[in-house]
Design an enzyme around this catalytic site. Sequence first.
Site, PDB file in Angstrom:
ATOM      1  N   LEU B 225      -2.337   1.518   2.866  1.00  4.73           N
ATOM      2  CA  LEU B 225      -1.452   1.569   4.030  1.00  4.73           C
ATOM      3  C   LEU B 225      -1.553   0.294   4.886  1.00  4.73           C
ATOM      4  O   LEU B 225      -2.641  -0.088   5.307  1.00  4.73           O
ATOM      5  CB  LEU B 225      -1.810   2.792   4.896  1.00  4.73           C
ATOM      6  CG  LEU B 225      -0.898   3.024   6.093  1.00  4.73           C
ATOM      7  CD1 LEU B 225       0.515   3.350   5.671  1.00  4.73           C
ATOM      8  CD2 LEU B 225      -1.464   4.114   6.987  1.00  4.73           C
ATOM      9  N   ASP B 226      -0.405  -0.347   5.129  1.00  5.90           N
ATOM     10  CA  ASP B 226      -0.313  -1.532   5.997  1.00  5.90           C
ATOM     11  C   ASP B 226      -1.134  -2.713   5.477  1.00  5.90           C
ATOM     12  O   ASP B 226      -1.474  -3.624   6.238  1.00  5.90           O
ATOM     13  CB  ASP B 226      -0.716  -1.206   7.454  1.00  5.90           C
ATOM     14  CG  ASP B 226       0.186  -0.142   8.076  1.00  5.90           C
ATOM     15  OD1 ASP B 226       1.351  -0.061   7.673  1.00  5.90           O
ATOM     16  OD2 ASP B 226      -0.272   0.601   8.955  1.00  5.90           O
ATOM     17  N   GLU B 227      -1.434  -2.695   4.180  1.00  2.00           N
ATOM     18  CA  GLU B 227      -2.234  -3.773   3.596  1.00  2.00           C
ATOM     19  C   GLU B 227      -1.455  -4.585   2.573  1.00  2.00           C
ATOM     20  O   GLU B 227      -1.997  -5.466   1.917  1.00  2.00           O
ATOM     21  CB  GLU B 227      -3.492  -3.182   2.918  1.00  2.00           C
ATOM     22  CG  GLU B 227      -4.521  -2.613   3.867  1.00  2.00           C
ATOM     23  CD  GLU B 227      -5.275  -3.699   4.628  1.00  2.00           C
ATOM     24  OE1 GLU B 227      -5.405  -4.821   4.112  1.00  2.00           O
ATOM     25  OE2 GLU B 227      -5.708  -3.406   5.755  1.00  2.00           O
TER      26      GLU B 227
END
Lengths: 282, 282, 282, 282
Positions: B225-227
Amino acid sequence: MSASIRLVIDCPDQVGLVAAVSEFLAAQSVNILEASHHTDQHLNRFFMRHEIEADSVALDINELREAFAKVAAKYDMEWSLRHSSEKRKVALLASHESHCLNDVLHRWHSGELYCDIPCIIANHEAMREYASWYKVPFHYIDFSDKPTAFAKIDELLSHYDIDLTVLARFMQIIPEAMCQKHAGKIINIHHSFLPSFAGAKPYQQAYDRGVKLIGATCHYVTSDLDEGPIIEQEVMRISHSDSAQDMVRKGKRCEVNALANGIRYHLEDRVIICQHKTVVFD
Amino acid sequence: MSASIRLVIDCPDQVGLVAAVSEFLAAQSVNILEASHHTDQHLNRFFMRHEIEADSVALDINELREAFAKVAAKYDMEWSLRHSSEKRKVALLASHESHCLNDVLHRWHSGELYCDIPCIIANHEAMREYASWYKVPFHYIDFSDKPTAFAKIDELLSHYDIDLTVLARFMQIIPEAMCQKHAGKIINIHHSFLPSFAGAKPYQQAYDRGVKLIGATCHYVTSDLDEGPIIEQEVMRISHSDSAQDMVRKGKRCEVNALANGIRYHLEDRVIICQHKTVVFD
Amino acid sequence: MSASIRLVIDCPDQVGLVAAVSEFLAAQSVNILEASHHTDQHLNRFFMRHEIEADSVALDINELREAFAKVAAKYDMEWSLRHSSEKRKVALLASHESHCLNDVLHRWHSGELYCDIPCIIANHEAMREYASWYKVPFHYIDFSDKPTAFAKIDELLSHYDIDLTVLARFMQIIPEAMCQKHAGKIINIHHSFLPSFAGAKPYQQAYDRGVKLIGATCHYVTSDLDEGPIIEQEVMRISHSDSAQDMVRKGKRCEVNALANGIRYHLEDRVIICQHKTVVFD
Amino acid sequence: MSASIRLVIDCPDQVGLVAAVSEFLAAQSVNILEASHHTDQHLNRFFMRHEIEADSVALDINELREAFAKVAAKYDMEWSLRHSSEKRKVALLASHESHCLNDVLHRWHSGELYCDIPCIIANHEAMREYASWYKVPFHYIDFSDKPTAFAKIDELLSHYDIDLTVLARFMQIIPEAMCQKHAGKIINIHHSFLPSFAGAKPYQQAYDRGVKLIGATCHYVTSDLDEGPIIEQEVMRISHSDSAQDMVRKGKRCEVNALANGIRYHLEDRVIICQHKTVVFD
């Protein structure tokens, strides 16, 4: 710019505060150059800064303080009244990178930063030449034993009666006791856009993550590393084609500008620390 | 702008690569409109993008592909050759915030984003009016059961033969299997300057931390997530006087601009994903 | 955000002004949400804006006006007192470019711009679809005869009782008489960083001059073309590789953001025109 | 950074150019670090810059020049081949403002600007201390008689065999003959966002016009004052509350950064002048 007196107030919010301060100032017939307010509605706290033309004040500053103390007491204010001609004593701590040190010294020398700089302290000899150019006493500190080194630094800060310590890329973690002793009086420049890339090697971290902007953060030092109240931040665009070296070069620009603004805001009494954040009347 | 053909190459670095590609292009007597290179010296990998005037190419695009395949094989290239008139099919996924959706639709409608938008999928009915204005089929998905909801979304993506899925403030975490199935084909806009403030409520996080700039990040979606690889980031200055509401308003501007650039770069074959980072030939 | 009352003052500078206003407000026991001052020392003129929590005001707004009128008279103030719930009537004038029109309409529709938009007037039929989407009456004006066209526009502004006219890339020069009649009530967006590239085809002028940044300027319209008081400006970086088309695309972003800020500042009573300049309490 | 060789080409556009250059480079088995192209389609002119790893070149630079001359002749190229270790000689001309001078000297001293600075020439004695700190010969020129003064400057430029003259806020208009003699070899920093506010006192002009952003422009000097090819521009946001003094302070930041980039681009052979504009391969 003509001399001014700065009245800075931080107190619980309530009706009539502004009127009380304004009446006080009007009663003194002062000329207000700048006035800024802020209410933090979560904390129910009120912040105010006035810059008053010094020549329009009949009382001397101590009489003015005495007169204002009655207003302040009534509203439970934390406050300060300072004449713009009062020079604070700023110590610069550096390591082996010169860009922040040189930039602060030049802005000081050219009058943009109004203060005294009674000493430069560094853990590398390389900064000595800057100190000698600007005729500032230089103290080399050997960091082979850190506790001893910090004890010496603290002694120097006392000796020179320092008001503000600026970590101009000092690259050493300040011990907790020193953070607490000088709370709100140590400013650091961190070479990343915090809270991204706290800790060591932020440009390498930024390179590894592949961000498209890099930055720098000027903040007060607390015992939580890179977690202190932020005063100013700057960013610059980068791309895949920027090497680590390019990022360092671009980042320096963010660092010097964020640091210069942070120091100036502090010296001009434009910053109020409120818990772990700041109000900056820029 | 006249039609063009885009040749995008990603391969191990070695001497002679540029010459081989250039000779190939010169042998076809094509007119090169844009050419960009990048060498990642850590990964020893080479990236190249050419934009060629379509009218200057004698071969049709399939013949050109066939001809180029020999060069590509020799240098172990991953590559694509695409005509600028080829419209990719883009699905927009939204929730209850309309600013990104409206912005993408307007840029598409005015010709700035060159693609087809065969469907809008949302977990709120509020977006239906935007879809109907732009005459795009709208699918409301009930998210009371998430696995069923995502199965329906995946079915719709197949049904419409979607090339690129854009999460226009969709606010749902994409399941790992779907991330992997559509790797490099889902673009998200996160409303913070990543890696700061990943996860939920980034504006609140930014407010609580007291940062002086807020931002938005357009990135490919991965199962972390969000990486995912970052394509574009935008920031805006804020101050203590900005409420959470002000931050949302300023942040929207970052979001729409970062997302619009991210989508455009993708559609114009300007982005190459390289591990968890991107090369963007803007 | 809770409802507020905005008190805006513009008057000759003198000692006691702030105290008089603050005493007045304190006597009403109002809660001040925002307060901003500015003194123009060249013009010896004082500007002040308060935003007061409406619920904290016991008087109704007319009683408040009546009460304040006495203070105002004493200090020779130009002033206004306006409730934030009062919706001003904004007319949008457009031509054949839709980006500013669409952006203003979306911000209005999503509540960011608080006003009524009773009509859209254009000299091209292409904008009719935007008007119909947003259910705003649309008036096409034939510009083959300009004096007749402007007479019709003026009639429409009267008919709809318009408070603010926004030229959303209208591309026609407003006649002098109309400028004077609606002084301070017509906002334009010019697609250059004024005073650079006033007049026609600013992007072409920018391309020809080889500047490295382009911009947009939101300003009040006066009879001096592109010389009116500037409210907001935006810029973006360009390079030699940006075609005229790229500049138009990048410039649009500057235009919509400068225009949206300009309109919002005006509607929130944040702008005071002072001769040919503005004070903007943002 | 490892040493490199820079090949810069400017020639009429035609098919096969890139292939010819690439084949030449491939035949030498060189390692290309950076490659940039640009085609000006209005002028039908092609620009190219290669940065080649010096260690990968078997020939010495003169042999390489000789070999390349054949390719160049065939395509009517203007070109240069320069080793990154070659230090150009830069003269700094200053007046009484030190910020640009100090910034350039510090970047030079810290290795960011790779060149020799054999002399500083100024029409004020105040700059002598900077020269002496950096151990650079200082020449004070009396400007009571301008023709004599410029004759002396030109003599000094010859004496020191200067490659590039930098006007670091020199504030004197260079005579036409000198502009022509050193065409493309004099860089100026103008303290406005050109073409706005050319000529004298640009900050005062900006203040009077009420712009919301100020800037600085780095450009080559031509006999048309402030009309030379622009290399770099910077801007900063200002507001009504910024005094002329604040604008000067903010503007300095634009000046030093635009000037530093402009000089660096020139020294790294990243700028090609094309009529009255520049191509900058940054």
